[in-house]
Design a protein around this motif. Structure first.
Motif, mmCIF file in Angstrom:
data_model
loop_
_atom_site.group_PDB
_atom_site.id
_atom_site.type_symbol
_atom_site.label_atom_id
_atom_site.label_comp_id
_atom_site.label_asym_id
_atom_site.label_seq_id
_atom_site.Cartn_x
_atom_site.Cartn_y
_atom_site.Cartn_z
ATOM 1 N N PRO A 13 40.793 66.921 54.223
ATOM 2 C CA PRO A 13 41.599 66.539 53.069
ATOM 3 C C PRO A 13 41.709 65.021 52.984
ATOM 4 O O PRO A 13 41.693 64.335 54.013
ATOM 5 N N TYR A 32 40.480 76.658 50.488
ATOM 6 C CA TYR A 32 39.316 75.808 50.228
ATOM 7 C C TYR A 32 38.184 76.533 49.522
ATOM 8 O O TYR A 32 37.116 75.950 49.328
ATOM 9 N N MET A 90 35.555 73.118 57.494
ATOM 10 C CA MET A 90 36.402 72.956 56.303
ATOM 11 C C MET A 90 36.387 71.506 55.865
ATOM 12 O O MET A 90 36.126 70.609 56.672
ATOM 13 N N CYS A 147 34.176 76.214 50.187
ATOM 14 C CA CYS A 147 33.887 74.994 50.957
ATOM 15 C C CYS A 147 34.153 75.188 52.441
ATOM 16 O O CYS A 147 33.763 74.352 53.258
ATOM 17 N N ALA A 148 34.874 76.259 52.801
ATOM 18 C CA ALA A 148 35.216 76.458 54.207
ATOM 19 C C ALA A 148 34.581 77.744 54.707
ATOM 20 O O ALA A 148 34.289 78.645 53.927
#
Lengths: 275, 365
Positions: B361, B334, B358, B337-338
């Motif tokens: 999805p 990721y 995270m 973003c994580a």
């Protein structure tokens, strides 16, 4: 041969099983105490004074190794020290140290044949033991110090294969006194004394408390500069004025520029010899 | 090991055998070339052979030494030590084989007692050039041959090293997942239960099997639902509960809405293991571990919290490998973003709190 024993093991099923197997292999061995963590093991052993102790290496609180050290240091002089058998599931560093030391160990799961061998060895050692000497056996001192350094290097490199994380040397200690943080240079420290969860930091002029396990602090001190003289005491070598051995073999230290007297335990008395 | 030219990790002894082997091979080539000449000009076969071998040997000497000298001089920090590159090497071969031709002829004269005309300057220049061509051309081809072998050996060595590294890191990962201390203690408990409580032993064995299956296949699958992740952790904690009994209390909180969200397999496992190993196992009275999933907008928040001895108080500070592994996986999947954070828990119960953030999805529809 009748004897008394103590089992220190934090996992209840394993403790019960070791007790049952011992009862079958050595019926005259009376288990007088069991402990589920390190401090209880020290307390139980000092209270019941068994002939044999089985110490799990990884226990909450004190490790089996630390229990052995505490017993060697605090054992009363008029009773022979118990024979020590370490029990471990998988502590490679300890196994390596055991191979070179006169200390017995058993692996978990415990194989009855292997435990029977240990029992025979213990019986032979108990029969040969001179009930009048209370001198700490030299091989136990050697074994414990080998184990201590093996454990320290294993802690420095926790996952096998991973690069060993070398602890940087500590230069300044941060001790809080109320809302104030005091910066105490390590160079000014005369000695450290561990008490419960704290370490007392003593300089020539005053004392501070820091919250840290002593073994963690030790990894960050220069071993040439600071000597461990007791499981709870680490002293600056340069600050020691005299070491006085009394009739019982006990060693006391006096310091330069500080009135405190420090006790050297039997495990570390060999550090102080005339050149 | 013949072709040690330029291979990265050759010892002094290896280098010496390399030189010797190349010298011997050069003698071999000398004999071969001598025989070729003998076929074309079948008089005085032995003399031809002696000259040919002498020239080959002296050529080898000048070219091999020249290669080393020039390589050290033009590019001491080369990726391939002892190889100056082809541009320099052509010069080395031309100069080296010319010197080798002269030196070898001199040596041949010494051995046979003859006097070769080129050394007295009475030889026709065209003949000299023809002879020289007969030396320079094979020298170039042979140098090319030695170099090609060395390049291949280097590549093989590099490939082997890469393979070894990959195998080592797989082993380390597996050893970290199947922590031997946990494993043998679990087996020891199982060993006892088989004797005293067979149904419980069977249940424990089932959990161990599920845990092993998940661990071993975890490195292959790329993702699984959060529900499965929680159930693997339940297996692991059940195993630990047999060992720690009431010193370990586990609490799970997975909202139904998040149960099917896909996550990398065994992402939480290292965090849960750390909580046990460094938080609760070293604690005399034990404590509880809480694993929960939450949603904040499009962010999935996974929390692992224990009420153990807290950061920096554990038996050993070996948490880094597991945490590093989680961070690397998050970063690979990721990017920025994580995140993973590890802090002391803020409330009065103490212990440690690990939080993974995270992106959720997009649902598979």
């Amino acid at each position: 041969m009748s004897a008394t024993g103590l089992i220190a093991e934090d996992e209840p099923l394993l403790a019960a099983s070791l007790k049952a197997t011992l009862a079958r292999l050595w019926p005259q061995l009376q288990i007088v105490a069991t402990a589920t963590h390190g401090a209880a093991a020290v307390e139980g052993a000092l209270a019941s004074r068994p002939d044999v102790v089985f110490l799990d290496i990884r226990m909450p609180g004190l490790s089996g190794l630390e229990v052995a050290e505490a017993l060697a240091e605090d054992w009363p002089g008029d009773v022979p020290l118990p024979l020590i058998v370490f029990v471990t599931a998988y502590d490679q560093y300890a196994l390596r140290a055991f191979e070179h030391a006169a200390v017995d160990y058993v692996l978990k799961p415990v194989e009855p044949e292997r435990l029977a061998l240990t029992c025979r060895r213990l019986q032979a050692a108990l029969a040969a033991r001179n009930r009048t000497t209370t001198e700490l056996p030299g091989e136990l001192i050697a074994a414990l110090s080998a184990l201590r350094s093996a454990a320290a290097s294993a802690a420095a490199a926790p996952t096998s294969g991973a690069p060993a994380a070398v602890e940087p040397r500590l230069r300044v200690l941060q001790a809080s006194l109320g809302a104030t943080i005091h910066m105490v240079p390590v160079a000014a420290v005369l000695y450290f004394a561990a008490a419960d969860k704290y370490i007392k930091v003593v300089t020539a002029s005053r004392e501070y408390l820091i919250r840290m396990p002593l073994r963690q602090l030790l990894q960050q001190l220069d071993p040439e500069e600071f000597w461990q003289v007791h499981r709870a005491t680490v002293v600056r070598a340069d600050a020691i004025a005299t070491a006085v051995r009394d009739d019982t073999g006990k060693v006391d230290l006096t310091l330069k520029g500080h009135p405190a007297k420090l006790v050297v335990s039997r495990l570390y008395a060999h550090l102080f010899k005339a050149m | 090991m013949v072709s040690s030219v330029g291979s990265r990790a050759t010892s002094a002894a290896g280098r010496r055998t390399g030189y010797l082997a190349r010298a011997l091979r050069s003698v071999g080539f000398g004999i071969l070339i001598g025989l070729c000449i003998a076929v074309l000009r079948p008089q005085r076969v032995w003399t031809t052979l002696i000259y040919s071998v002498c020239i080959a040997l002296v050529c080898w000497f000048f070219i091999d030494m020249g290669r080393n000298l020039v390589a050290g001089w033009v590019n001491p920090r080369n990726e391939r030590p002892g190889w100056p590159g082809w541009r320099w090497m052509i010069a080395v071969v031309i100069v080296g084989s010319s010197l080798g031709f002269l030196g070898g002829t001199q040596l041949g004269d010494l051995l046979t007692g003859e006097r070769t005309p080129i050394l007295t300057g009475n030889e026709d220049l065209r003949h000299v050039f023809a002879d020289l061509l007969f030396v320079v051309l094979p020298a170039t081809i042979i140098t090319y041959f030695f170099n090609a072998r060395s390049v291949i050996a280097d590549r093989e060595a590099a490939a082997q090293a890469a393979q070894r590294q990959a195998a080592e890191s797989r082993l380390r990962l597996l050893e970290a997942q199947l922590e031997p201390h946990m494993f043998f203690n679990t087996l020891a408990n199982l060993h006892v239960l088989i004797g005293v409580d067979p149904p419980r032993a069977q249940a424990m064995l089932d959990q161990l099997i599920a845990f092993l299956r998940a661990t071993l296949s975890g490195s292959r699958a790329t993702e699984h639902p959060l529900r499965a992740e929680f159930s693997r952790i339940r297996d692991y904690l059940s195993l630990m509960q047999v060992r720690m009994e009431d010193r370990l209390r586990a609490h799970f909180d997975l909202p139904d809405a998040l149960a099917d969200v896909l996550v990398p397999p065994l992402l939480l496992q290292p965090l849960v293991e750390n909580s046990i190993k460094h938080g609760l196992e070293p604690s005399v009275q034990g404590g509880r571990i809480e694993i929960e999933a939450r949603q904040e907008g499009t962010t999935l928040i996974l929390r692992v919290r224990d009420t153990g001895v807290g950061l920096g108080q554990g038996v050993e500070n070996g948490t880094s490998f597991g945490l590093q592994q989680v961070r690397e996986r998050l970063a690979t999947l990721y990017g920025s973003c994580a995140s993973l954070s590890l802090n002391a828990a803020a409330d009065a119960d103490g212990g440690t709190l690990a939080v993974i953030r995270m992106p959720i999805p997009a649902p598979l529809k």
